[in-house]
Write an enzyme that holds these catalytic residues in place. Sequence first.
Site, PDB file in Angstrom:
ATOM      1  N   HIS A 143      -8.916  44.860 -10.827  1.00 17.25           N
ATOM      2  CA  HIS A 143      -9.017  45.741 -11.989  1.00 17.25           C
ATOM      3  C   HIS A 143     -10.384  46.413 -11.989  1.00 17.25           C
ATOM      4  O   HIS A 143     -11.374  45.842 -11.537  1.00 17.25           O
ATOM      5  CB  HIS A 143      -8.825  44.924 -13.271  1.00 17.25           C
ATOM      6  CG  HIS A 143      -8.831  45.729 -14.527  1.00 17.25           C
ATOM      7  ND1 HIS A 143      -7.896  46.710 -14.786  1.00 17.25           N
ATOM      8  CD2 HIS A 143      -9.665  45.710 -15.607  1.00 17.25           C
ATOM      9  CE1 HIS A 143      -8.151  47.252 -15.973  1.00 17.25           C
ATOM     10  NE2 HIS A 143      -9.219  46.670 -16.482  1.00 17.25           N
ATOM     11  N   CYS A 176      -2.248  10.658  -7.209  1.00 14.98           N
ATOM     12  CA  CYS A 176      -3.059  10.681  -8.437  1.00 14.98           C
ATOM     13  C   CYS A 176      -2.242  10.590  -9.718  1.00 14.98           C
ATOM     14  O   CYS A 176      -2.798  10.682 -10.817  1.00 14.98           O
ATOM     15  CB  CYS A 176      -3.913  11.958  -8.473  1.00 14.98           C
ATOM     16  SG  CYS A 176      -2.938  13.483  -8.574  1.00 14.98           S
ATOM     17  N   CYS A 227      -6.245  52.018 -13.217  1.00 19.84           N
ATOM     18  CA  CYS A 227      -7.583  51.807 -13.784  1.00 19.84           C
ATOM     19  C   CYS A 227      -8.666  52.416 -12.901  1.00 19.84           C
ATOM     20  O   CYS A 227      -9.722  52.813 -13.395  1.00 19.84           O
ATOM     21  CB  CYS A 227      -7.846  50.324 -14.003  1.00 19.84           C
ATOM     22  SG  CYS A 227      -7.535  49.301 -12.551  1.00 19.84           S
ATOM     23  N   ARG A 249      -6.031  22.651  -6.438  1.00 20.15           N
ATOM     24  CA  ARG A 249      -6.907  22.649  -7.611  1.00 20.15           C
ATOM     25  C   ARG A 249      -7.833  23.849  -7.518  1.00 20.15           C
ATOM     26  O   ARG A 249      -8.354  24.158  -6.447  1.00 20.15           O
ATOM     27  CB  ARG A 249      -7.732  21.368  -7.666  1.00 20.15           C
ATOM     28  CG  ARG A 249      -8.576  21.251  -8.934  1.00 20.15           C
ATOM     29  CD  ARG A 249      -9.334  19.928  -8.946  1.00 20.15           C
ATOM     30  NE  ARG A 249     -10.087  19.732 -10.171  1.00 20.15           N
ATOM     31  CZ  ARG A 249      -9.598  19.198 -11.276  1.00 20.15           C
ATOM     32  NH1 ARG A 249      -8.347  18.794 -11.312  1.00 20.15           N
ATOM     33  NH2 ARG A 249     -10.346  19.050 -12.356  1.00 20.15           N
TER      34      ARG A 249
END
Length: 833
Positions: free
Chosen positions: A793, A199, A332, A219
């Site tokens: 998180h 590509c 957290c 991707r």
Amino acid sequence: MAEVSEVLMSVLSTIRVPRPGDRVHKDECALSFSSPESEGGLYVCMNSFLGFGSQYVDRHHTRSGQRAYLHISRTRKAPEDEENSGSGDPPKKKPTRLAIGIEGGFNVEQEQYEEEVKVVLFPDRQEVASDDLATMPDLVRERVSLAMAGLMSADSVSHALQVQQWDGEVRAESRHAVELKQLDNGTKIPPSGWRCEVCDLQENLWMNLSDGRVFCGRRYFDGSGGNNHALLHFQQSGHPLAVKLGTITPDGADVYSYDEDDMVLDPKLPEHLSHFGIDMMTMEKTEHTMTELEIAVNQRVGEWEVIQESGATLRPLSGPGLTGMKNLGNSCYLNSVMQVLFTVPDFQSKYVSNIDKIFDEAPSDPTQDFKTQVAKLGYGLLSGEYSKPAPDPGEGSEPSSEPRGDQVGIAARMFKALVGRGHPEFSTNRQQDAQEFLLHFINMVERNCRSGVNPSEAFRFLVEERIVCQQSQKAKYTQRVDYILQLPVPMDQATNTEELQEAERRREEADSSGAPPPAPVRACIPFTACMAALSEPETLTDFWSSAAQAKTTATKTTRFASFPDHMVIQVKKFTFGQDWVPKKLDVSIDVPDTLDLTALRGTGQQPGEELLPEVAPPPLMTPDVEVKAPVLDDSTVSQLCEMGFPLEACRKAVYYTGNTGIDAAMNWVMGHMDDPDFSAPMVLPGTSSAPGTTPTESVSEEHLATIVSMGFSRDQATRALRATSNVLERAVDWIFSHLDDLESMEVSEGGRSAAESEGSREPPPGPKVRDGPGKYELFAFISHMGTSTMCGHYVCHIKKDQQWVIFNDQKVCASEKPPKDLGYLYFYRRVTE
């Protein structure tokens, strides 16, 4: 100065020089979140090495009689340009390793401060600077100077915890590297100007180390990355290793193994690169390494836009009950849970309303007292004293598109160290499951409030289980205590099934063709479907019927025997795939603001219903007792062993899941693989010894003291050590996993004797539960972002004065669109009419 010298001489015997092993608290007050950076600085007792803020140092002096304190005060330096600092200091380095406490890792001391140190003598607060010691007698000068130098050079407790070494970049050597076959195809790779052969993409390029062909990387659904051509080439050729072009330097490069599906090490990388004309020693880095990309994710919070409401300009909030908490490195989960708990009136009245009484009754070392540290945290969150905007990061910081809302907040290091001590997971800097931490903390509250007011009763409820033998139609009723309602997620009840099927079809097409994967589609599950799945009867295929005296089929129905004041609901998003790999269900559930559970109340034995006889099942086969009818299902044990797990671990899994099948046993195995005694011989409840030990074997007094300081009695500590061959780490894990077996044994409070605990009366028989109407309203929820509980998180949303507020560590803002459909833990309170 002569008068001061005389005072110092009189207290010289109480001034100590820190020795190895001494706990030096010079960064945080034992009773508040004051630090050397706070107004008034921090006073460190030169005998006990406990730190106190200016509002509590007089209290400690009065109670202890100590007079000499080292006063540490720090003032933040003005920010300077990192590249052109006039101070001569080198510019701050960006992290190059996904690590903490390792060269190249995250720097935990990023702020620079001016520091002032002096000795202060109480009660008159006479001050002695280092220069003043020169005029004093040699004995005073030498002893005080040594003590000051020792205190300043000693690692503080909080610093030692903060920089626990962690390396997330450890890579294994690829099994393909040493014997990798490289084709003699004449391919030579230039030092620059690379393009994907398919590509023409010019970035995120990977060269296959077997044939030298260059293709683009994967991707992602957001359009970033490559077009999957390197992966497609592996699928077609079978050549496993590829190197990321642009990351090659004399020090190494990023190498990926498609066969092993991980970043790997290639010990022959220079040789493999040279085969295709690449001189590793002359190459320069032009692309981000995979570690740098991962670090970028760890350095910026806000990748998950919906849950964190990153797309909106949120209004910062501050004041009482609106205090942020610093993230101490994957803390957290703790921050979110404690923010919610201290909105519950029971926890507020227990720990915050009585804070003066708690501090007055605190032991000599309040840093190790559970009730003191919980009260300190609660007051810090609710008082508003630490709810102040964070200082401007200065011109050297990168601009952020996220709304400001950061606070100075509080760093609950002392609290985290205390509640995590001895626990194999919560004592680390790794990410954890918020639900598991909530239960762990409730267990600690239970142990420390055995005979007094217990705030965890707000969540405690009774579950009624009705089991009906299908052969005899006789029933059995049992009750158990629980704190969390686990809500199943019936994926087959999704309302957007066609959309999900179409997305799966497009994903499969993309995988086969090498095209970019489509954007993911989230399953929409009705809350009513989840509740229906919760209430429907469960079929038990291997139920031992006391009426039939044999295994048969039974149905189990679960109902509420009581309704708590506050109901916690956990959405069971985390599960295992068919390959037993942990995964998270990406679902949206229309969780309601109001909830009526009245229809799920249990009714007990029905009129005319016969109960199963109270006959015990055959005894369990143990190593030293031979029986004819063992309860353990040998076929399930064998299946687990065939998967490669140790025999003793397989036996435990089948035993502790009550012979309910391979799925339940496998879940147990996956949840206990990190246990220190995972493969150790099974110790049955009610026994106190394992092979190699005897009931009379002596135990280590040092180990006993450590476990007792965690809130357990001496008898319990002794039992744990004897059950684990006197190994401290295994004993601590054993005692946390056998809490039900220890219910009848007294537990001291914060390591103190039973006489010092809240009352000395025996607790009433049976669990104490509250009951009332089953109608509730939602007041908080905790959301998780990431692929599993071990990463990602947590943030929480709490409803305060009819306004939803988002608590994202140090950021506290008014919520514009609370994502109630994406929560993990939901907190409801009873509606009072």
